[in-house]
Write an enzyme that holds these catalytic residues in place. Structure first.
Site, mmCIF file in Angstrom:
data_model
loop_
_atom_site.group_PDB
_atom_site.id
_atom_site.type_symbol
_atom_site.label_atom_id
_atom_site.label_comp_id
_atom_site.label_asym_id
_atom_site.label_seq_id
_atom_site.Cartn_x
_atom_site.Cartn_y
_atom_site.Cartn_z
ATOM 1 N N TRP A 55 0.813 -1.224 0.000
ATOM 2 C CA TRP A 55 0.000 0.000 0.000
ATOM 3 C C TRP A 55 0.836 1.258 0.000
ATOM 4 O O TRP A 55 0.438 2.282 -0.565
ATOM 5 C CB TRP A 55 -1.025 -0.015 1.133
ATOM 6 C CG TRP A 55 -2.170 -0.935 0.797
ATOM 7 C CD1 TRP A 55 -2.468 -2.126 1.380
ATOM 8 C CD2 TRP A 55 -3.142 -0.761 -0.263
ATOM 9 N NE1 TRP A 55 -3.561 -2.703 0.761
ATOM 10 C CE2 TRP A 55 -3.996 -1.890 -0.240
ATOM 11 C CE3 TRP A 55 -3.360 0.231 -1.228
ATOM 12 C CZ2 TRP A 55 -5.058 -2.045 -1.154
ATOM 13 C CZ3 TRP A 55 -4.413 0.071 -2.127
ATOM 14 C CH2 TRP A 55 -5.239 -1.048 -2.087
ATOM 15 N N ASP A 80 -1.579 6.888 6.227
ATOM 16 C CA ASP A 80 -2.680 6.074 5.718
ATOM 17 C C ASP A 80 -2.978 5.042 6.809
ATOM 18 O O ASP A 80 -2.211 4.110 7.019
ATOM 19 C CB ASP A 80 -2.247 5.392 4.418
ATOM 20 C CG ASP A 80 -3.318 4.426 3.886
ATOM 21 O OD1 ASP A 80 -4.364 4.266 4.539
ATOM 22 O OD2 ASP A 80 -3.072 3.834 2.810
ATOM 23 N N LYS A 121 -12.395 -1.282 6.160
ATOM 24 C CA LYS A 121 -11.593 -2.263 6.877
ATOM 25 C C LYS A 121 -12.058 -2.356 8.334
ATOM 26 O O LYS A 121 -12.302 -3.428 8.826
ATOM 27 C CB LYS A 121 -10.105 -1.896 6.837
ATOM 28 C CG LYS A 121 -9.580 -1.568 5.448
ATOM 29 C CD LYS A 121 -9.380 -2.796 4.569
ATOM 30 C CE LYS A 121 -9.213 -2.458 3.102
ATOM 31 N NZ LYS A 121 -7.946 -1.877 2.718
HETATM 32 C C1 LIG Z 1 -7.498 -1.151 1.457
HETATM 33 C C2 LIG Z 1 -6.433 -0.125 1.591
HETATM 34 C C3 LIG Z 1 -6.350 0.975 0.728
HETATM 35 C C4 LIG Z 1 -7.286 1.156 -0.456
HETATM 36 O O1 LIG Z 1 -8.513 1.581 -0.058
HETATM 37 P P1 LIG Z 1 -9.641 1.946 -1.140
HETATM 38 O O2 LIG Z 1 -10.716 2.482 -0.262
HETATM 39 O O3 LIG Z 1 -9.982 0.687 -1.853
HETATM 40 O O4 LIG Z 1 -9.083 2.964 -2.050
HETATM 41 C C5 LIG Z 1 -5.361 1.901 0.943
HETATM 42 N N1 LIG Z 1 -4.485 1.775 1.957
HETATM 43 C C6 LIG Z 1 -4.538 0.735 2.812
HETATM 44 C C7 LIG Z 1 -3.546 0.656 3.922
HETATM 45 C C8 LIG Z 1 -5.505 -0.243 2.653
HETATM 46 O O5 LIG Z 1 -5.560 -1.270 3.509
#
Ligand SMILES: *Cc1c(COP(=O)(O)O)cnc(C)c1O
Length: 374
Positions: A104, A174, A198
């Site tokens: 990511w 993030d 998540k």
């Molecule tokens: C799942 C995830 C993303 C992507 O998220 P989207 O909402 O599908 O754009 C980005 N960063 C991390 C750490 C993730 O687990």
């Protein structure tokens, strides 16, 4: 409420608290005797405004968000933020540092790199992303507009258990896959962002927490719906927000508050992942390649010593109601996501299955199982 006999270990969209879903079902057609479903409420009306404000306030309390930080409920997912960060924080040609710790963070860099000059301050790539480079390996640019980390690498199973010191450079994280899983010191960050699917609620909703002094650096061409200042000033009414997703997220925040504070939630998360890592480390059949200090509490990634058994493992797990345990396509193997809503009996059921599977296979494959690279 029906007994839960199925456990969803998917990395995202992830498992949701059953209490939240059943409350949502109860309120689906008529929210608190208003006569209206939340989905039909005008977003500027009193009722939805109350829902949104309550969600904001509960989130602020849970995370301890100081008053000089704004909480934004945006659309577009975390991937949209990969581009929106540089647009909101950097002038044209601006520079940013990124920590390369796995799948990511690489995605964040690839997209951010279209809008900014990006430097990799440190990378775990040479070691196959088995650990998070410690701060003394970082080469930070004091002139960078921000420094970006991925606090939990969902695909690789790594998580920061410490916070870097970036001096006067704003730290951006993030937190999509570890948001609300533990207490954090918000004041150490300039911006935190997280996609909801998540650990919070329905996909699409994206939470951005931004320090007020960073609200004035957006490039003029930044789309208004994604401009942090525009969204902060309009208090989420610039355009139709994700009303239903915000409502569900609000129910999740309430549910979390009923569990105690984030400290209590973190303890439970620690207990769940410790149990699973112990079972992995104790077995000859399973191996986790991530350095112990950097292992994720949310996404436990491991391999079978004999990789040819992985498909059989996943199939048998599924038959037992242990769903979506396959690793991220970028690395394969097995991944068990243990978000806040994964109950402890789910982890116990997984461990029981793993031990049972090992007892049926380890003898047959002992020769292949003698050494795992660490
Ligand atoms: C799942 C995830 C993303 C992507 O998220 P989207 O909402 O599908 O754009 C980005 N960063 C991390 C750490 C993730 O687990």
């Amino acid at each position: 409420m029906a007994t839960v006999s199925v456990y969803n270990f998917a990395a995202g969209p992830g498992t949701m608290p059953r209490e939240v879903l059943s409350q949502a079902r109860q309120e689906l057609l008529d929210w608190e005797q208003s006569g209206l479903p939340v989905m039909e409420m005008p977003f500027t009306g009193e009722e939805f405004q109350a829902i949104q404000q309550q969600a904001q306030q509960d989130l602020r309390e849970l995370l301890g968000v100081p008053s000089d930080y704004r909480i934004l409920f945006l659309q577009g997912g975390a991937s949209a933020q990969f581009a929106l960060l540089p647009m909101n924080l950097l002038p044209h040609g601006g520079r940013a540092d990124y920590l390369d710790t796995g799948y990511w963070s690489r995605k964040a860099m690839a997209e951010g790199g279209r809008y900014a000059r990006i430097r990799i301050a440190a990378s775990g790539a040479a070691h196959g992303y088995r650990y998070i480079p410690s701060q003394d390996e970082w080469k930070l640019d004091p002139e960078a507009g921000y420094c970006h980390i991925t606090s939990n690498e969902t695909a690789d199973g790594l998580e920061y258990h410490w916070l870097p010191d970036t001096g006067s450079v704003p730290l951006v994280a993030d937190m999509t896959s570890d948001f609300l899983s533990r207490p954090i010191d918000i004041e150490r960050f300039g911006v935190i962002y997280a996609g909801a699917q998540k650990n919070i609620g329905p996909a699409g909703l994206t939470i951005v927490i931004v320090r007020e002094n960073l609200l004035n650096s957006a490039r003029p061409e930044t789309p208004s719906a994604f401009n942090y200042r525009v969204q902060a000033e309009s208090e989420g009414r610039f355009n139709t927000p994700l009303t239903y997703a915000i409502y569900i997220a609000g129910l999740v925040f309430r549910w979390l508050k009923r569990q105690g504070d984030l400290g209590a939630i973190a303890l439970r998360n620690r207990r769940k992942s410790d149990r699973l890592y112990e079972a992995i480390d104790a077995s000859e059949l399973y191996a986790c390649r991530i350095r112990k200090e950097d292992r994720s509490l949310m996404n436990v990634c491991f391999d079978l010593a004999d990789a040819s058994l992985t498909a059989e493992f996943l199939l048998q797990a599924q038959r037992r109601g242990l769903l979506h345990l396959q690793g991220h396509p970028s690395r394969g193997g097995v991944r068990a996501s243990l978000y806040n809503a994964m109950p402890e009996p789910g982890v116990e059921a997984l461990i029981d299955f793993m031990q049972d599977f090992a007892s049926r296979h380890v003898g047959l494959h002992a020769v292949n199982c003698l050494s795992h690279p660490r």
